[in-house]
Design a protein around this motif. Structure first.
Motif, PDB file in Angstrom:
ATOM      1  N   ARG A 275       0.307  26.973  -4.928  1.00 35.17           N
ATOM      2  CA  ARG A 275      -0.046  26.662  -5.955  1.00 35.17           C
ATOM      3  C   ARG A 275      -0.808  26.546  -6.312  1.00 35.17           C
ATOM      4  NH1 ARG A 275       5.207  29.161  -6.466  1.00 35.17           N
ATOM      5  NH2 ARG A 275       5.909  26.718  -8.066  1.00 35.17           N
ATOM      6  N   ILE A 276      -0.322  24.759  -6.331  1.00 34.73           N
ATOM      7  CA  ILE A 276      -1.369  23.703  -6.621  1.00 34.73           C
ATOM      8  C   ILE A 276      -2.037  22.691  -5.742  1.00 34.73           C
ATOM      9  CG2 ILE A 276       0.089  23.789  -8.961  1.00 34.73           C
ATOM     10  CD1 ILE A 276       1.351  21.210  -7.985  1.00 34.73           C
ATOM     11  N   GLY A 277      -1.406  22.840  -4.784  1.00 33.10           N
ATOM     12  CA  GLY A 277      -1.831  22.151  -3.646  1.00 33.10           C
ATOM     13  C   GLY A 277      -1.786  20.651  -3.131  1.00 33.10           C
ATOM     14  N   TYR A 278      -2.048  19.738  -2.509  1.00 28.88           N
ATOM     15  CA  TYR A 278      -1.951  18.693  -2.579  1.00 28.88           C
ATOM     16  C   TYR A 278      -1.873  17.235  -3.682  1.00 28.88           C
ATOM     17  CZ  TYR A 278      -0.886  20.301   2.633  1.00 28.88           C
ATOM     18  OH  TYR A 278      -1.055  21.015   3.184  1.00 28.88           O
ATOM     19  N   PRO A 279      -1.340  16.393  -3.445  1.00 29.59           N
ATOM     20  CA  PRO A 279      -1.031  15.290  -5.014  1.00 29.59           C
ATOM     21  C   PRO A 279      -2.364  14.414  -4.083  1.00 29.59           C
ATOM     22  CG  PRO A 279       1.045  15.037  -3.662  1.00 29.59           C
ATOM     23  CD  PRO A 279      -0.177  16.671  -2.836  1.00 29.59           C
ATOM     24  N   PRO A 280      -2.713  14.133  -5.027  1.00 29.41           N
ATOM     25  CA  PRO A 280      -3.645  12.711  -4.863  1.00 29.41           C
ATOM     26  C   PRO A 280      -2.254  11.899  -4.738  1.00 29.41           C
ATOM     27  CG  PRO A 280      -3.955  12.874  -7.155  1.00 29.41           C
ATOM     28  CD  PRO A 280      -2.695  13.936  -6.743  1.00 29.41           C
ATOM     29  N   PRO A 281      -3.174  10.854  -3.738  1.00 33.43           N
ATOM     30  CA  PRO A 281      -2.413   9.435  -3.544  1.00 33.43           C
ATOM     31  C   PRO A 281      -1.989   8.620  -5.217  1.00 33.43           C
ATOM     32  CG  PRO A 281      -3.880   9.648  -1.615  1.00 33.43           C
ATOM     33  CD  PRO A 281      -4.723  11.129  -3.064  1.00 33.43           C
ATOM     34  N   ARG A 282      -0.699   7.668  -4.373  1.00 32.41           N
ATOM     35  CA  ARG A 282      -0.676   6.699  -5.591  1.00 32.41           C
ATOM     36  C   ARG A 282      -0.723   5.410  -5.407  1.00 32.41           C
ATOM     37  NH1 ARG A 282       2.630   9.535 -11.201  1.00 32.41           N
ATOM     38  NH2 ARG A 282       1.125  11.376 -10.983  1.00 32.41           N
ATOM     39  N   ILE A 283      -1.654   4.716  -5.851  1.00 33.22           N
ATOM     40  CA  ILE A 283      -1.416   3.379  -4.449  1.00 33.22           C
ATOM     41  C   ILE A 283      -1.689   2.179  -5.584  1.00 33.22           C
ATOM     42  CG2 ILE A 283      -2.274   1.931  -2.924  1.00 33.22           C
ATOM     43  CD1 ILE A 283      -3.086   4.596  -1.801  1.00 33.22           C
ATOM     44  N   ARG A 284      -0.227   1.464  -5.437  1.00 33.38           N
ATOM     45  CA  ARG A 284      -1.477  -0.090  -6.235  1.00 33.38           C
ATOM     46  C   ARG A 284      -0.526  -1.496  -5.889  1.00 33.38           C
ATOM     47  NH1 ARG A 284      -1.463   3.803  -9.464  1.00 33.38           N
ATOM     48  NH2 ARG A 284      -0.739   4.571 -10.716  1.00 33.38           N
ATOM     49  N   GLU A 285      -0.908  -2.910  -5.710  1.00 34.40           N
ATOM     50  CA  GLU A 285      -1.662  -3.275  -4.545  1.00 34.40           C
ATOM     51  C   GLU A 285       0.155  -3.771  -5.199  1.00 34.40           C
ATOM     52  OE1 GLU A 285      -3.627  -6.482  -5.758  1.00 34.40           O
ATOM     53  OE2 GLU A 285      -5.848  -5.170  -6.077  1.00 34.40           O
ATOM     54  N   ARG A 286       0.401  -4.273  -3.772  1.00 37.65           N
ATOM     55  CA  ARG A 286       2.000  -5.255  -3.191  1.00 37.65           C
ATOM     56  C   ARG A 286       1.996  -6.644  -4.304  1.00 37.65           C
ATOM     57  NH1 ARG A 286       4.175  -6.019   2.712  1.00 37.65           N
ATOM     58  NH2 ARG A 286       4.471  -3.750   2.326  1.00 37.65           N
ATOM     59  N   GLY A 287       2.821  -6.876  -4.862  1.00 37.32           N
ATOM     60  CA  GLY A 287       3.105  -8.519  -5.208  1.00 37.32           C
ATOM     61  C   GLY A 287       3.264  -7.870  -6.514  1.00 37.32           C
ATOM     62  N   TYR A 288       2.950  -9.979  -7.243  1.00 39.71           N
ATOM     63  CA  TYR A 288       3.381 -10.368  -8.342  1.00 39.71           C
ATOM     64  C   TYR A 288       2.846  -9.572  -9.285  1.00 39.71           C
ATOM     65  CZ  TYR A 288       2.959 -13.308 -12.768  1.00 39.71           C
ATOM     66  OH  TYR A 288       3.565 -13.993 -14.094  1.00 39.71           O
ATOM     67  N   ALA A 289       1.270  -9.215  -9.419  1.00 43.37           N
ATOM     68  CA  ALA A 289       0.349  -8.395 -10.303  1.00 43.37           C
ATOM     69  C   ALA A 289       1.231  -7.545 -10.958  1.00 43.37           C
ATOM     70  CB  ALA A 289      -0.888  -8.830  -9.933  1.00 43.37           C
TER      71      ALA A 289
ATOM     72  N   MET B 280       1.029  -0.783   0.067  1.00 38.75           N
ATOM     73  CA  MET B 280      -0.346   0.114   0.029  1.00 38.75           C
ATOM     74  C   MET B 280       0.917   1.140   0.143  1.00 38.75           C
ATOM     75  SD  MET B 280      -3.345   1.947   0.445  1.00 38.75           S
ATOM     76  CE  MET B 280      -4.185   0.335   1.081  1.00 38.75           C
ATOM     77  N   GLY B 281       0.542   2.092  -1.232  1.00 44.16           N
ATOM     78  CA  GLY B 281       1.546   3.452  -0.777  1.00 44.16           C
ATOM     79  C   GLY B 281       1.022   4.375   0.549  1.00 44.16           C
ATOM     80  N   LEU B 282       1.693   5.120   0.124  1.00 44.54           N
ATOM     81  CA  LEU B 282       1.303   6.666   0.941  1.00 44.54           C
ATOM     82  C   LEU B 282      -0.009   6.822   1.024  1.00 44.54           C
ATOM     83  CD1 LEU B 282       4.955   8.841   0.556  1.00 44.54           C
ATOM     84  CD2 LEU B 282       4.144   6.898   2.260  1.00 44.54           C
ATOM     85  N   SER B 283      -0.040   7.201   2.014  1.00 41.17           N
ATOM     86  CA  SER B 283      -1.933   7.492   1.746  1.00 41.17           C
ATOM     87  C   SER B 283      -2.283   9.101   1.979  1.00 41.17           C
ATOM     88  CB  SER B 283      -2.709   6.896   3.119  1.00 41.17           C
ATOM     89  OG  SER B 283      -1.793   8.080   4.380  1.00 41.17           O
ATOM     90  N   GLU B 284      -3.232   9.704   1.583  1.00 45.26           N
ATOM     91  CA  GLU B 284      -3.510  10.946   1.788  1.00 45.26           C
ATOM     92  C   GLU B 284      -3.092  11.789   3.028  1.00 45.26           C
ATOM     93  OE1 GLU B 284      -7.252  14.135   0.797  1.00 45.26           O
ATOM     94  OE2 GLU B 284      -7.280  11.527   0.696  1.00 45.26           O
ATOM     95  N   GLN B 285      -3.410  11.061   4.056  1.00 48.32           N
ATOM     96  CA  GLN B 285      -2.654  11.640   5.546  1.00 48.32           C
ATOM     97  C   GLN B 285      -1.054  12.026   5.774  1.00 48.32           C
ATOM     98  OE1 GLN B 285      -4.882   9.258   4.974  1.00 48.32           O
ATOM     99  NE2 GLN B 285      -7.048  10.429   5.491  1.00 48.32           N
ATOM    100  N   GLN B 286      -0.599  10.650   4.731  1.00 49.80           N
ATOM    101  CA  GLN B 286       1.034  10.562   5.275  1.00 49.80           C
ATOM    102  C   GLN B 286       1.474  11.714   3.940  1.00 49.80           C
ATOM    103  OE1 GLN B 286       0.946   6.460   4.279  1.00 49.80           O
ATOM    104  NE2 GLN B 286       2.300   6.553   6.346  1.00 49.80           N
ATOM    105  N   LEU B 287       1.265  11.919   3.281  1.00 52.55           N
ATOM    106  CA  LEU B 287       1.509  13.007   2.232  1.00 52.55           C
ATOM    107  C   LEU B 287       1.460  14.259   2.217  1.00 52.55           C
ATOM    108  CD1 LEU B 287       0.321  11.347  -2.090  1.00 52.55           C
ATOM    109  CD2 LEU B 287       2.817  11.842  -0.786  1.00 52.55           C
TER     110      LEU B 287
END
Length: 209
Positions: free
Chosen positions: A28-42, A1-8
């Motif tokens: 100027r541009i505000g906070y970025p949305p999270p970028r989250i991918r599933e851990r693992g092979y896929a 699990m990637g960095l959450s909105e709160q962590q960012l």
């Protein structure tokens, strides 16, 4: 699990408090949305399929693989598929080799995606033993799928461009300089990388005012 909105937000607030240029860009541009991918092979297999093609094309290969060979999220699907079957799904010879390398690393136990080394450089080394997984792909996986907070993909072109823009450089910093520029921003460099991509996507709106 990637960095959450709160962590960012927490990391970027800490960076903004220490660096006025980052604070100004955040205003100027505000906070970025999270970028989250599933851990693992896929996720790693999708990374291989996505190299040098559009997201749409990679998705089409993924769907075709499911049709002709079975569950794409199961390493046994690649292991048991013939070269002809993989080609019929849209794999190039090179990508088929990369996919088989990934399966071999996992099957042999050399790559344990549930227990990668805690040290980031050691984890990158483990991932890059897979043919077709370079440093950038390994870094992005560790950032998006494992949420490692201090990953800094200095070789990424957008990261270089936007670090230069944010810090007021007249030209794009080299990979070496991009790495040096962020050295003092540890342990928040993962959030900073995500912010640079957000800044890049903002385009003209991210230009200094």
């Amino acid at each position: 699990m990637g960095l959450s909105e709160q962590q960012l937000k927490a990391s970027l607030d800490a960076l903004a408090a220490a660096e006025p240029a980052i604070a100004a860009a955040l205003d100027r541009i505000g906070y970025p949305p999270p970028r989250i991918r599933e851990r693992g092979y896929a996720t790693l297999l999708r990374t291989i399929l996505g190299q040098q093609v559009s997201v749409k094309a990679a998705d089409a290969v993924w769907r075709k693989l499911a049709e002709v060979a079975g569950d794409p999220t199961d390493p046994a699907t690649i292991r048991d598929a013939s070269d002809e079957t993989l080609r019929s799904a849209g794999f190039s010879r090179q990508k088929a080799g990369y996919a088989r390398s990934l399966v071999d690393e996992i099957a042999s136990g050399r790559l344990d995606l549930d227990n990668l080394p805690a040290d980031d450089e050691e984890a990158i080394a483990a991932l890059t033993r897979v043919k077709g997984i370079g440093r950038w792909s390994a870094e992005v996986y560790l950032l998006f799928a494992e949420g490692r907070a201090d990953i800094w993909p200095a070789g990424d072109l957008a990261v270089q461009i936007e670090m230069g823009r944010i810090l007021g450089h007249a030209t794009r910093p080299s990979e070496k300089l991009t790495r040096e520029l962020a050295a003092g921003y540890s342990p928040h460099r993962g959030a900073l990388a995500i912010f640079t991509w957000h800044h890049y996507g903002a385009g003209a709106d991210a230009a200094p005012v």
